[in-house]
Design a protein around this motif. Sequence first.
Motif, PDB file in Angstrom:
ATOM      1  N   VAL A   1       0.845  -1.205   0.000  1.00 46.68           N
ATOM      2  CA  VAL A   1       0.000   0.000   0.000  1.00 46.68           C
ATOM      3  C   VAL A   1       0.874   1.247   0.000  1.00 46.68           C
ATOM      4  CG1 VAL A   1      -0.233   0.050   2.530  1.00 46.68           C
ATOM      5  CG2 VAL A   1      -1.974   1.124   1.129  1.00 46.68           C
ATOM      6  N   GLU A   2       2.096   1.134   0.557  1.00 42.49           N
ATOM      7  CA  GLU A   2       2.997   2.284   0.655  1.00 42.49           C
ATOM      8  C   GLU A   2       3.662   2.616  -0.694  1.00 42.49           C
ATOM      9  OE1 GLU A   2       3.351  -0.420   2.735  1.00 42.49           O
ATOM     10  OE2 GLU A   2       4.816  -1.538   1.559  1.00 42.49           O
ATOM     11  N   SER A   3       3.461   1.751  -1.684  1.00 44.00           N
ATOM     12  CA  SER A   3       4.127   1.979  -2.966  1.00 44.00           C
ATOM     13  C   SER A   3       3.553   3.182  -3.719  1.00 44.00           C
ATOM     14  CB  SER A   3       4.004   0.726  -3.848  1.00 44.00           C
ATOM     15  OG  SER A   3       2.648   0.526  -4.182  1.00 44.00           O
ATOM     16  N   GLY A   4       2.312   3.552  -3.374  1.00 39.19           N
ATOM     17  CA  GLY A   4       1.697   4.707  -4.033  1.00 39.19           C
ATOM     18  C   GLY A   4       1.027   4.365  -5.346  1.00 39.19           C
ATOM     19  N   THR A   5       0.979   3.105  -5.693  1.00 38.02           N
ATOM     20  CA  THR A   5       0.338   2.699  -6.949  1.00 38.02           C
ATOM     21  C   THR A   5      -1.182   2.864  -6.839  1.00 38.02           C
ATOM     22  OG1 THR A   5       2.044   1.006  -7.103  1.00 38.02           O
ATOM     23  CG2 THR A   5       0.191   0.818  -8.632  1.00 38.02           C
ATOM     24  N   VAL A   6      -1.778   3.485  -7.846  1.00 45.02           N
ATOM     25  CA  VAL A   6      -3.234   3.593  -7.889  1.00 45.02           C
ATOM     26  C   VAL A   6      -3.781   2.369  -8.617  1.00 45.02           C
ATOM     27  CG1 VAL A   6      -5.180   4.928  -8.777  1.00 45.02           C
ATOM     28  CG2 VAL A   6      -3.185   6.106  -7.845  1.00 45.02           C
ATOM     29  N   SER A   7      -4.701   1.655  -7.973  1.00 48.22           N
ATOM     30  CA  SER A   7      -5.176   0.406  -8.570  1.00 48.22           C
ATOM     31  C   SER A   7      -6.657   0.207  -8.292  1.00 48.22           C
ATOM     32  CB  SER A   7      -4.363  -0.775  -8.011  1.00 48.22           C
ATOM     33  OG  SER A   7      -4.938  -1.979  -8.408  1.00 48.22           O
ATOM     34  N   SER A   8      -7.447   0.242  -9.338  1.00 47.87           N
ATOM     35  CA  SER A   8      -8.884   0.001  -9.165  1.00 47.87           C
ATOM     36  C   SER A   8      -9.143  -1.495  -8.976  1.00 47.87           C
ATOM     37  CB  SER A   8      -9.657   0.518 -10.379  1.00 47.87           C
ATOM     38  OG  SER A   8      -9.162  -0.083 -11.557  1.00 47.87           O
ATOM     39  N   SER A   9      -8.275  -2.319  -9.574  1.00 37.54           N
ATOM     40  CA  SER A   9      -8.464  -3.764  -9.386  1.00 37.54           C
ATOM     41  C   SER A   9      -8.198  -4.143  -7.921  1.00 37.54           C
ATOM     42  CB  SER A   9      -7.538  -4.556 -10.309  1.00 37.54           C
ATOM     43  OG  SER A   9      -6.192  -4.309  -9.979  1.00 37.54           O
ATOM     44  N   ARG A  10      -7.219  -3.478  -7.306  1.00 34.93           N
ATOM     45  CA  ARG A  10      -6.961  -3.733  -5.890  1.00 34.93           C
ATOM     46  C   ARG A  10      -8.153  -3.285  -5.043  1.00 34.93           C
ATOM     47  NH1 ARG A  10      -2.765  -4.666  -2.117  1.00 34.93           N
ATOM     48  NH2 ARG A  10      -1.522  -5.464  -3.833  1.00 34.93           N
ATOM     49  N   ARG A  11      -8.747  -2.182  -5.447  1.00 33.96           N
ATOM     50  CA  ARG A  11      -9.916  -1.697  -4.719  1.00 33.96           C
ATOM     51  C   ARG A  11     -11.032  -2.748  -4.756  1.00 33.96           C
ATOM     52  NH1 ARG A  11     -13.785   3.425  -6.184  1.00 33.96           N
ATOM     53  NH2 ARG A  11     -14.705   3.680  -4.126  1.00 33.96           N
ATOM     54  N   ALA A  12     -11.245  -3.305  -5.938  1.00 32.58           N
ATOM     55  CA  ALA A  12     -12.271  -4.345  -6.066  1.00 32.58           C
ATOM     56  C   ALA A  12     -11.913  -5.575  -5.215  1.00 32.58           C
ATOM     57  CB  ALA A  12     -12.409  -4.747  -7.540  1.00 32.58           C
ATOM     58  N   GLU A  13     -10.626  -5.894  -5.205  1.00 32.60           N
ATOM     59  CA  GLU A  13     -10.148  -7.038  -4.404  1.00 32.60           C
ATOM     60  C   GLU A  13     -10.429  -6.801  -2.915  1.00 32.60           C
ATOM     61  OE1 GLU A  13      -5.843  -9.018  -3.635  1.00 32.60           O
ATOM     62  OE2 GLU A  13      -6.099  -8.051  -5.569  1.00 32.60           O
ATOM     63  N   ILE A  14     -10.193  -5.568  -2.473  1.00 39.12           N
ATOM     64  CA  ILE A  14     -10.428  -5.209  -1.067  1.00 39.12           C
ATOM     65  C   ILE A  14     -11.913  -5.337  -0.735  1.00 39.12           C
ATOM     66  CG2 ILE A  14     -10.425  -3.263   0.555  1.00 39.12           C
ATOM     67  CD1 ILE A  14      -7.812  -2.350  -0.886  1.00 39.12           C
ATOM     68  N   MET A  15     -12.764  -4.885  -1.641  1.00 36.88           N
ATOM     69  CA  MET A  15     -14.215  -4.963  -1.417  1.00 36.88           C
ATOM     70  C   MET A  15     -14.655  -6.420  -1.247  1.00 36.88           C
ATOM     71  SD  MET A  15     -15.348  -1.916  -1.396  1.00 36.88           S
ATOM     72  CE  MET A  15     -14.740  -0.284  -1.778  1.00 36.88           C
ATOM     73  N   VAL A  16     -14.132  -7.283  -2.110  1.00 36.97           N
ATOM     74  CA  VAL A  16     -14.507  -8.710  -2.052  1.00 36.97           C
ATOM     75  C   VAL A  16     -13.987  -9.332  -0.752  1.00 36.97           C
ATOM     76  CG1 VAL A  16     -14.130 -10.965  -3.112  1.00 36.97           C
ATOM     77  CG2 VAL A  16     -14.606  -8.978  -4.554  1.00 36.97           C
ATOM     78  N   ALA A  17     -12.703  -9.051  -0.426  1.00 38.00           N
ATOM     79  CA  ALA A  17     -12.112  -9.639   0.788  1.00 38.00           C
ATOM     80  C   ALA A  17     -12.828  -9.127   2.034  1.00 38.00           C
ATOM     81  CB  ALA A  17     -10.624  -9.294   0.855  1.00 38.00           C
ATOM     82  N   GLY A  18     -13.196  -7.828   2.043  1.00 34.84           N
ATOM     83  CA  GLY A  18     -13.923  -7.265   3.181  1.00 34.84           C
ATOM     84  C   GLY A  18     -15.279  -7.911   3.353  1.00 34.84           C
ATOM     85  N   ALA A  19     -15.971  -8.100   2.228  1.00 30.90           N
ATOM     86  CA  ALA A  19     -17.296  -8.737   2.290  1.00 30.90           C
ATOM     87  C   ALA A  19     -17.176 -10.178   2.768  1.00 30.90           C
ATOM     88  CB  ALA A  19     -17.953  -8.693   0.911  1.00 30.90           C
ATOM     89  N   ASP A  20     -16.142 -10.879   2.297  1.00 31.89           N
ATOM     90  CA  ASP A  20     -15.924 -12.268   2.730  1.00 31.89           C
ATOM     91  C   ASP A  20     -15.664 -12.344   4.235  1.00 31.89           C
ATOM     92  OD1 ASP A  20     -16.296 -13.250   0.241  1.00 31.89           O
ATOM     93  OD2 ASP A  20     -14.172 -13.588  -0.221  1.00 31.89           O
ATOM     94  N   LEU A  21     -14.817 -11.434   4.721  1.00 26.13           N
ATOM     95  CA  LEU A  21     -14.489 -11.432   6.150  1.00 26.13           C
ATOM     96  C   LEU A  21     -15.726 -11.116   6.982  1.00 26.13           C
ATOM     97  CD1 LEU A  21     -12.538 -11.548   8.512  1.00 26.13           C
ATOM     98  CD2 LEU A  21     -11.845  -9.202   8.002  1.00 26.13           C
ATOM     99  N   ASP A  22     -16.479 -10.115   6.538  1.00 30.40           N
ATOM    100  CA  ASP A  22     -17.697  -9.725   7.253  1.00 30.40           C
ATOM    101  C   ASP A  22     -18.675 -10.894   7.314  1.00 30.40           C
ATOM    102  OD1 ASP A  22     -19.399  -7.686   8.450  1.00 30.40           O
ATOM    103  OD2 ASP A  22     -20.626  -7.962   6.665  1.00 30.40           O
ATOM    104  N   GLU A  23     -18.829 -11.569   6.200  1.00 35.58           N
ATOM    105  CA  GLU A  23     -19.758 -12.700   6.141  1.00 35.58           C
ATOM    106  C   GLU A  23     -19.257 -13.873   6.996  1.00 35.58           C
ATOM    107  OE1 GLU A  23     -20.575 -14.022   2.198  1.00 35.58           O
ATOM    108  OE2 GLU A  23     -21.862 -15.652   2.877  1.00 35.58           O
TER     109      GLU A  23
END
Lengths: 120, 211
Positions: free
Chosen positions: B178-200
Amino acid sequence: MALQTFRTRDGDCAVKPVLSIARNFSVHPGPRFIKQGPWSGEKFRKLLVDRLAQHDVIVVDLDGTRGYGSSFLDEAFGGLVRECILTADEVLRRIEIRSDEDPTYKAEALEAIRKAEPKH
Amino acid sequence: MSGPGQSAPSARQTEALVQAAKAAAPAPLVASLPANPARAPAAEADSPSLQCRQAIVGTQTVFLCVEDANPLAPYLAAVPGVLIAALGFYVVHRLSVRRQRRDEQFKMVQATRELVTAVTDEAGEAWMSKRGRGEKAQLLIQRVGRIGRAAQMLRLRDARFDVGVQVTTFRQAVTNDVESGTVSSSRRAEIMVAGADLDEAIYRAFIGIYG
């Protein structure tokens, strides 16, 4: 670096040096590389290599910090294999990771060691 | 109280026999007159506590029977009631403890899920912007660390609360480079999926344990 007494399989008493990241490094572990910020995984790896030169087996205690980024763990432990400092088997034999507060850190560090491949 | 083939004794004779039996019996013994005197010897054989003696009064053969009274008899009658009351108290206590544990666990689960949601949103935004990434990265690492510790606390209370895999996946999605400064929409989508999985996973573990 503290020392921890333990009992061997033969029943003898022995001592293992414990490298606590919270006490001997920082309670705020940082990014992957030194150039990215303070208390990085790369910097910790150098400290670890220094200690491994003095001791055969080291206990690395991950407890007591505010948390770890995956890149810190990957660089600190997987980096040992990638940089050809030790093989994965040697790392697993010589470094004992302890993480009671959140065992997922230990699992992630071990995974990083196993998945790391030496740079050519 | 007369033997077979004999006529019944008079009331005065019967009273005398009872008095004699009381006088002859040891302290805890109580004299009793069998309803059917002819069965007295049989009753003696049936009940070890019933002791009969044969006596001859005048021309009549009588059986004097005394029964050994159990000194715990009055208390034994109360035992079933006490047992039922103790069982009821135990059941109520267990249900109360379970409800209290469930409430405590529920609060922890709610707090953890809210934290997961908040970190998912913040991490998604952080990965879409380079600005102030260093500070955000450190904050995200700390907050994901809190999620991991909360999950471990839940697991220590009940071993079935095992969401370690989902925590690791979520942490990797949020904090890896995350500290690399790379902007990534695919990573954002990955975070959303992982967050939803963890919540569930947290929700399902709670429902699986407490229903």
